[in-house]
Write an enzyme that holds these catalytic residues in place. Structure first.
Site, PDB file in Angstrom:
ATOM      1  N   GLU B 284       0.820  -1.203   0.000  1.00 21.37           N
ATOM      2  CA  GLU B 284       0.000   0.000   0.000  1.00 21.37           C
ATOM      3  C   GLU B 284       0.863   1.266   0.000  1.00 21.37           C
ATOM      4  O   GLU B 284       0.444   2.321  -0.471  1.00 21.37           O
ATOM      5  CB  GLU B 284      -0.919  -0.021   1.229  1.00 21.37           C
ATOM      6  CG  GLU B 284      -2.254   0.660   1.026  1.00 21.37           C
ATOM      7  CD  GLU B 284      -3.250   0.340   2.139  1.00 21.37           C
ATOM      8  OE1 GLU B 284      -2.922   0.573   3.316  1.00 21.37           O
ATOM      9  OE2 GLU B 284      -4.355  -0.133   1.833  1.00 21.37           O
ATOM     10  N   HIS B 305       7.605 -26.918  -0.407  1.00 20.26           N
ATOM     11  CA  HIS B 305       6.932 -27.988  -1.135  1.00 20.26           C
ATOM     12  C   HIS B 305       5.718 -27.434  -1.874  1.00 20.26           C
ATOM     13  O   HIS B 305       4.747 -28.147  -2.109  1.00 20.26           O
ATOM     14  CB  HIS B 305       6.526 -29.102  -0.173  1.00 20.26           C
ATOM     15  CG  HIS B 305       7.715 -29.772   0.433  1.00 20.26           C
ATOM     16  ND1 HIS B 305       8.079 -31.062   0.124  1.00 20.26           N
ATOM     17  CD2 HIS B 305       8.663 -29.322   1.282  1.00 20.26           C
ATOM     18  CE1 HIS B 305       9.187 -31.376   0.780  1.00 20.26           C
ATOM     19  NE2 HIS B 305       9.563 -30.337   1.503  1.00 20.26           N
ATOM     20  N   LYS B 419     -14.382   1.323  -3.753  1.00 16.80           N
ATOM     21  CA  LYS B 419     -15.417   1.774  -2.811  1.00 16.80           C
ATOM     22  C   LYS B 419     -16.471   2.619  -3.522  1.00 16.80           C
ATOM     23  O   LYS B 419     -17.666   2.437  -3.318  1.00 16.80           O
ATOM     24  CB  LYS B 419     -14.787   2.616  -1.700  1.00 16.80           C
ATOM     25  CG  LYS B 419     -13.988   1.823  -0.693  1.00 16.80           C
ATOM     26  CD  LYS B 419     -13.636   2.760   0.466  1.00 16.80           C
ATOM     27  CE  LYS B 419     -12.517   2.258   1.312  1.00 16.80           C
ATOM     28  NZ  LYS B 419     -12.075   3.273   2.288  1.00 16.80           N
TER      29      LYS B 419
END
Lengths: 444, 444
Positions: B284, B305, B419
């Site tokens: 961010e 793995h 948003k």
């Protein structure tokens, strides 16, 4: 039924990639179907949902029922492909808080997937006074992490139940005939299940490797296999009606145009370990010969407030694949608050799923606008059948993708490098020369 | 004390990057110290470990003690920076299985960080018959996810304890004077704590945002702050004696040479959510203006793995930063097995930490050999003081990194995009025009 598309495709792929890639896909498809491609010995998973061992399947169900009856906990010992599939499915269909919930099925602890003494001690403590069983999963029986963990839990079982009592509580999932764990299981008389020869770890969730723990958690393994079988049928189609063709083609076309990171996203926190399963599947299948999309994952909407900024505005080398799971199991409606202090009354009475779906659409539009191609995988529902379909779909598309990339999607030679070094540094007999050499390098 | 280095540096960075970058680092450093750089209003975290509000700190401890006494569970409602720090610290120092363990402190449930109805229903069920309190964390009080969750849990509290009883069980961490949540807290008489003006979400774990939940879990917040204060002193040094300089310089030098992905690794599964915290912090802060290293994470040895193959042999655009936590809290020794069926007796009697450390070294050598630069962060121990140091170190290096990259490391403009779309699609008053436009785009 499962569906895949690239939103606003014309923005990102104006070329006729479908036609260009069709011949390569057809060839890849044929090699998967008949096992004639690179690593073809490891395409046993391709027809597994049809050809699986029905007698063993019945034994898995019987063993699960026995464990559910005589145990409050199952310790599942495995790493990589012997870990992520079962954990992904149980988290997704039962909950990431499965062990915390009130339920009639045993707790499931995943161990032997690391070397943390604290994690080990914690589960040993949690097992105090609890009846438990152990499912040890290893093709060879000598992989360090699970082998070390198995020593601890076998010890704990034998101390609690005696050697004879412990015997009936150990289930070994391993090679059908060879290897250290198979030998042990034969000698000690443990019930054993098979990691089939033609199925590599990361493609093994629909074998006993995944099915026994999944069944113990109370998930319908018939439904899971049924979903996979349905997708297997669809994936036999040699055309873009096969959703795995579409997904493999789109990600290859994007990769060729310079997108180098694929971020798998889901709007359900229960899907977190399915994302981890997917990262192993794709990362280990494609990441070789200096090639491969980097597989990453995000859990939305949480990570919209974390990785969201980067995805919207950061380096433009990522594309996003969103798995849409469909309706939640529970419907909850936003409570009304007369004072409306938070200004949310425009949502009062609306179901949470409605808000989640608008967040999904809003993000799709925002990220696309920000230059991030968005692939959407409509996965159907959050149930065993749909998840079986999704698992097979991702496996098949992964096989195709590997062949498009011209790598062997079924080997993992790079995993040996750290192991060899580790063995030498641990002082394993036979590695003496290498030990001194490595220690010298570390000192530099 | 915390230390940073690039293993076999000469292989990857032959240029004198230290001298080249020193002037830029010095300038970045000065801007952080005096708040004169881009986003300088949000550098309140820089001197926080010295300047924090001591009276509020005492109130946090008192509130934590009260919650520990009258509650078996604390529901922490927050998203992004109001979520990841506390979860990271509690997972790391108490365990990712904290809620499952027997203990004298309350369970902690992190909610309001997504829109999953299933996750919500599950915690509502877990709270049946349980005394609980709620800590709602939001600067504004109107962020959708936490605001929706708070409606549910406030309802549940008021149904269980009545409005008067619920009042003493709600703790609001929010703006000191303004905003919807602060107004509500004032009206309703909830105890409230402050998200300081100069501290953005992702830098807020050492404010009340993180400290209250962390203290409720029984972690010494003095030690955490003490560690941070010690690192703050060290980070005041304007030279490479400051480990944040070294880290910021190395990652910038690698980024400039074309490495575009940074993978943060740790060999302890308890560190998983600290990795998530780090991804928000760096992603961010740096991911903007089309720039920034892509932050990813792995949990070793599990992911050796899984992502190990890619890291060893895949596309060569990644570097790795390994956080070494030091000794485990518990020491466990590999049991001897007379039959040695798994061939592991060469490890019998050895502590698990010994094996883990050799895996770490073996991987370091293997990945370096494979062309992946490895930065090592020696973090000291798995305790509150060391973790406080590590947190401040990463924050300070992040501020420096942002300025080296010439971005504002303290804003997150891209988070608004989804948003706004979501509000429009949800039918929020004031967004009517946009709604029709977006719905049309979705149909295409």
């Amino acid at each position: 039924m499962l569906d895949v598309k690239l939103f606003q495709m014309e923005t990102f792929l104006s070329e006729p990639y479908e036609d260009t890639l069709a011949p390569q896909l057809k060839s890849a498809h044929e090699r998967l179907q008949d096992g004639s491609g690179l690593g073809g010995d490891f395409t046993g998973w391709v027809h597994l949902p049809r050809d699986y061992d029905k007698a063993e399947f019945a034994r898995i169900k019987a063993a699960a029922a026995k464990i559910q009856k005589n145990s409050q906990a199952l310790v599942v010992i495995g790493i990589g492909g012997s870990y992520l599939g079962a954990r992904g499915v149980i988290d997704c269909l039962c909950s990431p808080n499965y062990n915390l919930k009130k339920k009639s099925t045993p707790n499931v602890y995943f161990m032997g997937n690391g070397l943390s003494a604290d994690a080990m001690q914690e589960v040993l403590d949690l097992l105090e006074g609890v009846d438990f069983s152990v499912n040890v999963i290893s093709k060879s029986g000598t992989t360090t992490e699970p082998a070390v963990a198995f020593r601890f839990f076998r010890d704990a079982l034998e101390k609690k139940y005696g050697k004879a009592g412990a015997k009936g509580r150990i289930y070994a999932t391993t090679d059908k005939a060879r290897g250290a764990l198979k030998s042990l299981a034969n000698e000690e008389g443990w019930e054993s299940f098979v990691v089939p020869d033609g199925v590599g770890g990361r493609y093994s969730v629909l074998t006993a490797v995944g099915l026994l723990p999944i069944a113990v958690a109370g998930i319908g393994i018939e439904e899971l296999m049924g979903g996979a079988a349905k997708m297997m049928k669809l994936c036999e189609t040699a055309s873009y009606e096969n959703p795995a063709w579409t997904y493999a083609a789109l990600r290859d076309a994007l990769y060729q145009k310079g997108w180098s990171i694929e971020v798998l996203a889901c709007y359900d926190p229960a899907f977190r370990f399915m994302l981890e399963w997917w990262k192993q599947l794709y990362g280990e299948s494609e990441g070789k010969d200096g090639k491969g999309l980097f597989p990453a994952s995000v859990e939305f909407t949480a990570d919209l407030h974390s990785m969201g900024q980067y995805m919207q505005d950061g380096t433009r080398n990522i594309f996003e694949t969103v798995v849409r799971l469909g309706a939640s199991e529970h419907q909850l409606y936003v409570p009304r608050d007369e004072d409306d202090g938070d200004g949310l009354n425009f949502l009062a009475g609306k179901p949470m799923d409605f808000i989640r779906d608008r967040a999904m659409e809003g993000t799709l539009l925002a990220h696309t606008e920000g230059g991030v191609p968005n692939l959407i995988v409509e996965a159907g529902g959050k149930d065993a059948k749909s998840l079986g379909q999704l698992i097979y779909f991702f496996e098949y598309a992964c096989g195709l993708s590997g062949y498009l990339l011209e790598v062997n999607p079924f080997d993992q030679p790079g995993v040996e490098a750290y192991k060899k070094n580790m063995f030498a540094l641990l002082g394993k007999p036979g590695y003496e020369d290498r030990k001194a050499e490595l220690e010298a390098k570390l000192k530099k």
